[in-house]
Enzyme design. Structure first.
Site, PDB file in Angstrom:
ATOM      1  N   SER A 113      37.203  45.410  38.361  1.00  0.00           N
ATOM      2  CA  SER A 113      36.661  45.230  37.021  1.00  0.00           C
ATOM      3  C   SER A 113      35.552  44.597  37.025  1.00  0.00           C
ATOM      4  CB  SER A 113      37.825  44.314  36.564  1.00  0.00           C
ATOM      5  OG  SER A 113      37.703  44.231  35.195  1.00  0.00           O
ATOM      6  N   HIS A 114      35.464  43.188  36.281  1.00  0.00           N
ATOM      7  CA  HIS A 114      34.169  42.578  36.276  1.00  0.00           C
ATOM      8  C   HIS A 114      33.610  41.861  37.379  1.00  0.00           C
ATOM      9  CE1 HIS A 114      37.858  39.851  36.097  1.00  0.00           C
ATOM     10  NE2 HIS A 114      36.879  39.047  36.248  1.00  0.00           N
ATOM     11  N   ASP A 277      32.897  46.273  30.506  1.00  0.00           N
ATOM     12  CA  ASP A 277      32.762  45.737  31.954  1.00  0.00           C
ATOM     13  C   ASP A 277      32.984  46.917  33.124  1.00  0.00           C
ATOM     14  OD1 ASP A 277      35.550  46.578  31.516  1.00  0.00           O
ATOM     15  OD2 ASP A 277      36.172  44.845  32.876  1.00  0.00           O
ATOM     16  N   ASP A 279      35.261  48.459  34.763  1.00  0.00           N
ATOM     17  CA  ASP A 279      36.082  49.447  34.315  1.00  0.00           C
ATOM     18  C   ASP A 279      36.402  49.948  33.057  1.00  0.00           C
ATOM     19  OD1 ASP A 279      37.369  47.033  34.284  1.00  0.00           O
ATOM     20  OD2 ASP A 279      39.371  47.965  34.673  1.00  0.00           O
ATOM     21  N   ASP A 281      37.505  48.483  30.398  1.00  0.00           N
ATOM     22  CA  ASP A 281      38.583  47.887  29.566  1.00  0.00           C
ATOM     23  C   ASP A 281      38.078  46.643  28.789  1.00  0.00           C
ATOM     24  OD1 ASP A 281      38.561  46.272  31.725  1.00  0.00           O
ATOM     25  OD2 ASP A 281      40.619  46.354  32.168  1.00  0.00           O
ATOM     26  N   ARG A 282      37.026  46.029  29.035  1.00  0.00           N
ATOM     27  CA  ARG A 282      36.849  44.857  28.236  1.00  0.00           C
ATOM     28  C   ARG A 282      35.529  45.183  26.986  1.00  0.00           C
ATOM     29  NH1 ARG A 282      36.618  39.451  31.965  1.00  0.00           N
ATOM     30  NH2 ARG A 282      38.236  39.814  33.139  1.00  0.00           N
ATOM     31  N   LYS A 376      43.885  47.564  28.096  1.00  0.00           N
ATOM     32  CA  LYS A 376      42.775  47.209  27.255  1.00  0.00           C
ATOM     33  C   LYS A 376      41.820  48.159  27.287  1.00  0.00           C
ATOM     34  CE  LYS A 376      41.756  43.131  30.062  1.00  0.00           C
ATOM     35  NZ  LYS A 376      41.010  43.116  31.076  1.00  0.00           N
TER      36      LYS A 376
HETATM   37  C1  VG1 Z   1      41.163  37.652  33.919  1.00  0.00           C
HETATM   38  C2  VG1 Z   1      41.390  37.452  32.457  1.00  0.00           C
HETATM   39  C3  VG1 Z   1      42.812  38.204  32.180  1.00  0.00           C
HETATM   40  C4  VG1 Z   1      42.602  39.639  32.303  1.00  0.00           C
HETATM   41  C5  VG1 Z   1      42.367  39.729  33.836  1.00  0.00           C
HETATM   42  C6  VG1 Z   1      41.936  41.316  34.127  1.00  0.00           C
HETATM   43  O1  VG1 Z   1      42.156  37.130  34.619  1.00  0.00           O
HETATM   44  O2  VG1 Z   1      41.346  36.203  32.316  1.00  0.00           O
HETATM   45  O3  VG1 Z   1      42.636  37.975  30.594  1.00  0.00           O
HETATM   46  O4  VG1 Z   1      43.840  40.437  32.077  1.00  0.00           O
HETATM   47  O5  VG1 Z   1      40.971  39.004  34.226  1.00  0.00           O
HETATM   48  O6  VG1 Z   1      41.248  41.716  33.541  1.00  0.00           O
HETATM   49  P1  VG1 Z   1      42.034  35.780  35.515  1.00  0.00           P
HETATM   50  O7  VG1 Z   1      43.326  35.460  36.343  1.00  0.00           O
HETATM   51  O8  VG1 Z   1      40.998  35.809  36.336  1.00  0.00           O
HETATM   52  O9  VG1 Z   1      42.007  34.642  34.427  1.00  0.00           O
HETATM   53  V1  VG1 Z   1      40.053  43.125  34.083  1.00  0.00           V
HETATM   54  O10 VG1 Z   1      39.075  43.439  33.120  1.00  0.00           O
HETATM   55  O11 VG1 Z   1      39.181  42.039  35.326  1.00  0.00           O
HETATM   56  O12 VG1 Z   1      40.870  44.122  34.884  1.00  0.00           O
HETATM   57 CO    CO Z   2      38.361  45.266  33.311  1.00  0.00          CO
END
Ligand code: VG1
Ligand code: CO
Length: 543
Positions: A113-114, A277, A279, A281-282, A376
Site C-alpha cells: 500500500s502506502h 496511494d 495500491d 485504495d486511499r 476502500k
Molecule cells: C493504516 C490505517 C488504517 C488502514 C490501513 C491499511 O493502518 O490507519 O486505517 O486500514 O493502514 O491501509 P495502521 O495499522 O498503520 O494504522 V492501506 O491503504 O495501507 O492498505
Molecule cells: Co492502500
C-alpha cells in the site's frame, strides 16, 4: 504436469497486520518465505474443483516474480483458473471488483500500500475472500497458525506466463487468463456516477489535478478522467506505475503528496485536487487552497449521497473506524440511519456490508468506499466528489463550509510519530494504560475526563470479538484523544495520536484544526511523556 512437493521450514513472523503481511522486500526474497505464506493461505481454505483465484498487485518491486511463483502454486493446489491483471497489475479496489464480478473463490493482492517500494522498500501480500473483501481476523489467524507449522509447499515446473498479453494460457490443468482490470473497474464506476454531468463540468473549464504518485492508479485515472470524462491530459500526473514509485512514499497526505499540495496551494491553482496511494485504495481530496479531512469527506459524501445515480435510493447505514471522527454519526442521525463504530482496518466492514446494514464506510486514514466493492476505493471517492461538484456547482471549500454550518464541525487531526524505537512506543502505551484508573474525573483546562478504555469490538453479525484496538480518553464534552500503534509498518513503531473536538460555532469554522486542537495536543503530550520518552518535538506527519 506433475505436482512438486518442496520442503520448507516454518517461519514465525508471518502474522498479518492491519492489512495483510508486510515486510521488507529482502525478507520476502528469503528462500521459501513467500511460498510458505501462500501455501498457508491455500491450506486455510477449501478449494473446490472449479475454483477461480484473482491475482494482481500494485506493480511494486518483486511483484512480477511473486506473481509467477503464485501462479505455479495455484496450479499445484488445484485451482481451475486464475484471473491475473495485465502485467501483474490490479489496484486493490479493482481486485475486489473482479473477484465479485467473476464470482471467484478469492484473490491475492500483492501490495504494501502506502509503504515505499523498490529493492530496499516494502512488499506485502493479502488474501481476499469471495465477497471481495480482506479476510476476516479468524481467517488471518488461521493462516498465521499454519505458517508456523508448514514443512512443505506445492508447485509445478512450468514456464513463466507472458503477463503483457491479454488472453488464456494453459498451465497444466489450470487456465491463466490475463485480464484488463482497468475496463472492468471503469465500467463499474460508470454505472455508479453521473458521467454525463462530470463530462459537462470538465467541458465548462473546471480544472482538476490528480496525482497517481507513480503508483497503481495511473492507468485507471487516464482511462476514467481523460478518456471517459474528457479531462485534459495534464490533469493526471505521475501516471506511470514504477516499481519504486519514483523513490517516493506513495501515501496521499499533506506531507508525502507534496508536489500536488504545492500545485493546489499555489498561484492559479486548479479547482479540485486528488491523489491516491500505492495500491489505489486511499484518496486525498483538495480544493483550491483547501484540504478536506478524510473524516469530513465521509460525512459529506453521506450527506450528498443521493446526488450520485448509484446511491439515488439512499444509503442503508454508515460504518466508520473508531478513530475516525464522529462527523458521519451526525449525518447518520439526521438521515435516521444507523452508524457503526469498528476497529481500524477494512476487514471489519465486510460483514456489515454483506448483511446490508451499511452502504458507506470510511476511515480517517484517507479511506472511503461503499458496498459496490469490499475494499476502500480511492478513485471511487474522487468520482463521488466530482459528481457532487458537478451537481452543486460550488467550490470544494464552500461545500465543506455549508456542511459544517448545518451539522457543526468535528474538528479533527491525526499526529503520526513514525520510526520510533519499539521500546519507546510500547512504553508510551503502557504508561497511558496504567494511568487510566486515576484519570477519570480529572480536569485538564476546560476538559474533564469522562471515560478511558482500550477499545474492543464485538462484530454484530458473527459475534467475533477483537480486543486491544486503541486507547481512548473520552472527555465529558464529547472531545477525545485516541492512541494506537500502527499495524502496517515494517520497522520500528509508528504511534498515531487522533484528536477530536466538536465546534458548532460557525465563526470558528475557518480556523486551522491545529489551532483549535492546541489544548488537546498539549494534554496528549503531557499524559504520554511524549518528549522525554521519544525525543521527538513534533510529529512526522500531521493530517
Ligand atoms: C493504516 C490505517 C488504517 C488502514 C490501513 C491499511 O493502518 O490507519 O486505517 O486500514 O493502514 O491501509 P495502521 O495499522 O498503520 O494504522 V492501506 O491503504 O495501507 O492498505
Ligand atoms: Co492502500
Amino acid at each position: 504436469m506433475p505436482v512438486l512437493t518442496i520442503a520448507t521450514q516454518p517461519f514465525n513472523d508471518q502474522k498479518p497486520g492491519t492489512s495483510g503481511l508486510r515486510k521488507r522486500v529482502t525478507t520476502f526474497q528469503q528462500a521459501h518465505y513467500l511460498e510458505n505464506f501462500v501455501q498457508a493461505i491455500f491450506n486455510s481454505i477449501t478449494i473446490p474443483a472449479n475454483a477461480t483465484l484473482v491475482l494482481g498487485g500494485d506493480g511494486r518491486f518483486y511483484n512480477r516474480e511473486a506473481i509467477q511463483t503464485i501462479l505455479k502454486m495455484a496450479a499445484a493446489n488445484g485451482f481451475a483458473r486464475v484471473l491475473v491483471g495485465q502485467n501483474g497489475i490490479l489496484s486493490t479496489p479493482a481486485c475486489s471488483c473482479v473477484i465479485r464480478k467473476y464470482q471467484a473463490l478469492g484473490g491475492i493482492v500483492l501490495s504494501a500500500s502506502h509503504n515505499p517500494g523498490g529493492a530496499d522498500g516494502d512488499f506485502g501480500i493479502k488474501y481476499n475472500q469471495a465477497n471481495g473483501g480482506p479476510a476476516s481476523e479468524t481467517v488471518t489467524d488461521a493462516i498465521y497458525a499454519i505458517s508456523k507449522t508448514l514443512t512443505h509447499y506445492q508447485t509445478v515446473a512450468a514456464p513463466d506466463i507472458a503477463l503483457e498479453v491479454l488472453g488464456d494460457y494453459a498451465m497444466g490443468e489450470m487456465v491463466v487468463t490475463v485480464i484488463d482490470g482497468v475496463a472492468d473497474y471503469a465500467d463499474l464506476m460508470e454505472s455508479l456516477f453521473d458521467f454525463g454531468a462530470i463530462r459537462a463540468l470538465f467541458a465548462s473549464g473546471f480544472r482538476m489535478q490528480f496525482d497517481a504518485m507513480h503508483a497503481v492508479t495511473g492507468p485507471y485515472a487516464r482511462e476514467i478522467f481523460i478518456r471517459r470524462l474528457g479531462a485534459s491530459a495534464a490533469s493526471v500526473m505521475n501516471a506511470v506505475p514504477l516499481p519504486d514509485f519514483g523513490g517516493g512514499h506513495p501515501d496521499p497526505n499533506l506531507t508525502y503528496a507534496h508536489d500536488l499540495v504545492a500545485i493546489m496551494y499555489g498561484d492559479n491553482a486548479p479547482d479540485f485536487g486528488a491523489a491516491s496511494d500505492g495500491d489505489g485504495d486511499r484518496n486525498m481530496i483538495l480544493g483550491k487552497h483547501f484540504f478536506v479531512n478524510p473524516s469530513d469527506s465521509l460525512a459529506l459524501i453521506a450527506a450528498n449521497a443521493t446526488l450520485a445515480p448509484g446511491y439515488k435510493a439512499g444509503i442503508a447505514g454508515i460504518a466508520r473506524s473508531m478513530p475516525t471522527s464522529a462527523a458521519a454519526d451526525r449525518v447518520a442521525a439526521a438521515l435516521g440511519i444507523p452508524c457503526f463504530e469498528t476497529p481500524t482496518g477494512w476487514k471489519f466492514f465486510g460483514n456489515l456490508m454483506d448483511a446490508g446494514k451499511v452502504t458507506l464506510c470510511g476511515e480517517e486514514s484517507f479511506g472511503t468506499s461503499s458496498s459496490h466493492v469490499r475494499e476502500k476505493d480511492g478513485l471511487w471517492a474522487v468520482l463521488f466528489w466530482l459528481n457532487i461538484l458537478a451537481a452543486r456547482q460550488q467550490s470544494v471549500e464552500a461545500i465543506v463550509m455549508d456542511h459544517w454550518a448545518k451539522f457543526g464541525r468535528n474538528v479533527y487531526s491525526r499526529h503520526d510519530y513514525e520510526g520510533l524505537p519499539n521500546d519507546a512506543a510500547n512504553g508510551v502505551m503502557t504508561l497511558l494504560k496504567a494511568s487510566f484508573a486515576s484519570l477519570v474525573g480529572k480536569q485538564f483546562g476546560k476538559y474533564t475526563v469522562a471515560l478511558c478504555d482500550d477499545f474492543s469490538y464485538t462484530d454484530p453479525i458473527d459475534g467475533s470479538v477483537s480486543t486491544g484496538q486503541g486507547l481512548r480518553i473520552l472527555f465529558t464534552d464529547g472531545s477525545r484523544i485516541v492512541f494506537r500503534l500502527s499495524g502496517t509498518g515494517t520497522e520500528g513503531a509508528t504511534l498515531r495520536i487522533y484528536l477530536e473536538a466538536f465546534d458548532a460555532d460557525i465563526r470558528r469554522h475557518g480556523l486551522d484544526a491545529q489551532v483549535l486542537l492546541a489544548e488537546l495536543i498539549a494534554i496528549a503530550a503531557q499524559l504520554t511523556e511524549l518528549r522525554s520518552r521519544t525525543g521527538r518535538i513534533a510529529p512526522t506527519v500531521i493530517t
